[in-house]
Design an enzyme around this catalytic site. Structure first.
Site, PDB file in Angstrom:
ATOM      1  N   GLY A 177      55.550 126.602  67.937  1.00 50.15           N
ATOM      2  CA  GLY A 177      54.839 125.404  68.075  1.00 50.15           C
ATOM      3  C   GLY A 177      53.486 126.090  69.050  1.00 50.15           C
ATOM      4  N   GLY A 227      47.086 131.338  63.276  1.00 44.56           N
ATOM      5  CA  GLY A 227      47.450 132.947  62.487  1.00 44.56           C
ATOM      6  C   GLY A 227      47.927 131.386  61.840  1.00 44.56           C
ATOM      7  N   HIS A 228      48.413 130.736  62.457  1.00 46.10           N
ATOM      8  CA  HIS A 228      49.625 128.946  61.784  1.00 46.10           C
ATOM      9  C   HIS A 228      48.965 128.230  60.549  1.00 46.10           C
ATOM     10  CE1 HIS A 228      51.520 129.488  65.595  1.00 46.10           C
ATOM     11  NE2 HIS A 228      52.589 129.429  65.230  1.00 46.10           N
ATOM     12  N   GLN A 261      67.054 132.113  70.659  1.00 44.20           N
ATOM     13  CA  GLN A 261      66.382 133.898  69.935  1.00 44.20           C
ATOM     14  C   GLN A 261      65.352 133.830  71.304  1.00 44.20           C
ATOM     15  OE1 GLN A 261      63.605 131.299  66.881  1.00 44.20           O
ATOM     16  NE2 GLN A 261      62.037 132.385  67.396  1.00 44.20           N
ATOM     17  N   GLN A 275      60.969 140.171  61.816  1.00 48.37           N
ATOM     18  CA  GLN A 275      61.914 139.266  61.234  1.00 48.37           C
ATOM     19  C   GLN A 275      61.322 138.671  59.860  1.00 48.37           C
ATOM     20  OE1 GLN A 275      60.737 135.250  63.536  1.00 48.37           O
ATOM     21  NE2 GLN A 275      59.201 134.687  62.222  1.00 48.37           N
ATOM     22  N   SER A 294      50.801 133.307  69.971  1.00 49.89           N
ATOM     23  CA  SER A 294      51.336 131.793  71.435  1.00 49.89           C
ATOM     24  C   SER A 294      51.137 132.730  72.300  1.00 49.89           C
ATOM     25  CB  SER A 294      51.952 130.799  70.975  1.00 49.89           C
ATOM     26  OG  SER A 294      51.868 130.034  69.294  1.00 49.89           O
TER      27      SER A 294
HETATM   28  O1  PAF Z   1      58.423 132.660  64.138  1.00 50.09           O
HETATM   29  C1  PAF Z   1      58.912 131.960  64.916  1.00 50.09           C
HETATM   30  O2  PAF Z   1      57.840 131.473  65.335  1.00 50.09           O
HETATM   31  C2  PAF Z   1      59.637 131.758  65.316  1.00 50.09           C
HETATM   32  O3  PAF Z   1      60.565 133.285  65.529  1.00 50.09           O
HETATM   33  C3  PAF Z   1      60.833 131.089  62.882  1.00 50.09           C
HETATM   34  C4  PAF Z   1      60.606 131.914  62.146  1.00 50.09           C
HETATM   35  C5  PAF Z   1      59.735 129.444  63.835  1.00 50.09           C
HETATM   36  C6  PAF Z   1      62.054 130.687  63.767  1.00 50.09           C
HETATM   37  O4  PAF Z   1      62.080 129.783  65.783  1.00 50.09           O
END
Ligand code: PAF
Length: 282
Positions: free
Chosen positions: A28, A33-34, A58, A150, A183
């Site tokens: 969120g 970028g999103h 996480q 990631q 964010s």
């Molecule tokens: O990159 C992120 O926003 C998070 O690490 C993800 C991939 C949504 C997993 O919670």
């Protein structure tokens, strides 16, 4: 656009949706970028699901989790305007019911770089990504290059566990002055925000050095350290020059490498990376 809150509903919807189906997993507080992940997902697929879930597993520092920015109403409006099909917004108890016990560990590569500074971080990431993939069964899933480690780890997860999902890595979107969109940028003060441009300058300088013939990692790392040290508000956490598939540190960069940094601005920690000699993350 439909908003879905339960695992059973999103599972059912995903089984009947027009395919191919693209998934954009997010936490969120959406930014451009999103938006670029969603646009790419829309152009590649017939249907798009965006998940919004601030995954507690996480976050290593409670402080970071409670301070993580959120604005669900604004996110929903952005996604409505982008015309995505479904938004999956589960509660924590929906993803991690009582007595939850199972974790997915991608091994050594999860304990380097971010994993070393934030122990357990990737265990949380790979566990939630596995759960989202299991429930939604996307044909493709979209991740930003900004979270370079990631991206590499999720690719390995998919390969090792034989998921049928294709992982698409989308280039980092930057502000006008080169700061990678995140964010977390919203938590910077005005002065820190200006100081944070040092990250992109440091990475660009190392790339420039490599392009000018410097291949040894010690010199390239020192270059980054030197540029970051010119900014009094910035405190370098790490700089790494690693193999783009294994994340092993490299002594020399002859072909490709990912150069990654994490930098503190008081209690806000930003990460960024660039790929030397190509763009294999994509
Ligand atoms: O990159 C992120 O926003 C998070 O690490 C993800 C991939 C949504 C997993 O919670």
């Amino acid at each position: 656009m439909r908003i879905i809150e339960t695992v059973s509903s999103i599972r059912q919807v995903s089984q009947h949706i027009t395919r191919p189906l693209g998934l954009v997993p997010t936490m969120g507080y959406l930014h451009d970028g999103h938006v670029s992940l969603v646009n790419r997902a829309k152009s590649d697929n017939d249907s798009v699901v965006v998940s919004i879930f601030i995954n507690p597993k996480q976050f290593d520092l409670t402080e970071d989790l409670t301070g993580y920015p959120r604005n669900l109403q604004r996110d929903i409006k952005i996604l409505e305007d982008l015309d995505v099909n479904f938004v999956f917004v589960p509660e924590v108890s929906e993803i991690y019911p009582e007595n939850y016990a199972t974790y997915v560990d991608v091994g050594e590569m999860s304990r380097k770089l971010e994993g070393s500074s934030r122990p357990g971080h990737f265990l949380g990431v790979t566990t939630v990504v596995t759960k989202l993939f299991n429930v939604i069964r996307p044909d493709r899933a979209y991740f930003g290059q900004k979270d370079g480690q990631q991206a590499v780890i999720v690719k390995r997860l998919v390969r090792d566990l034989n998921f049928e999902t294709e992982i698409v890595i989308v280039p980092t979107v930057r502000e006008y002055d080169g700061l990678a969109m995140s964010s977390r940028n919203s938590r910077l003060t005005e002065q820190q925000r200006e100081a944070a441009t040092v990250i992109n300058r440091a990475l660009s300088e190392a790339i420039y050095m490599w392009e000018s013939g410097v291949t040894d990692s010690v010199t390239l790392r020192r270059t980054v350290e030197k540029v970051v040290s010119t900014e009094p508000l910035a405190k370098l956490d790490y700089v790494s020059i690693s193999d783009v598939d294994t994340l092993d540190e490299l002594n020399n960069v002859y072909s490709e490498a990912m150069i990654s940094v994490a930098v503190w601005f008081d209690n806000v920690r930003l990460i960024d990376n660039k790929v030397i000699g190509g763009n294999r993350l994509e």
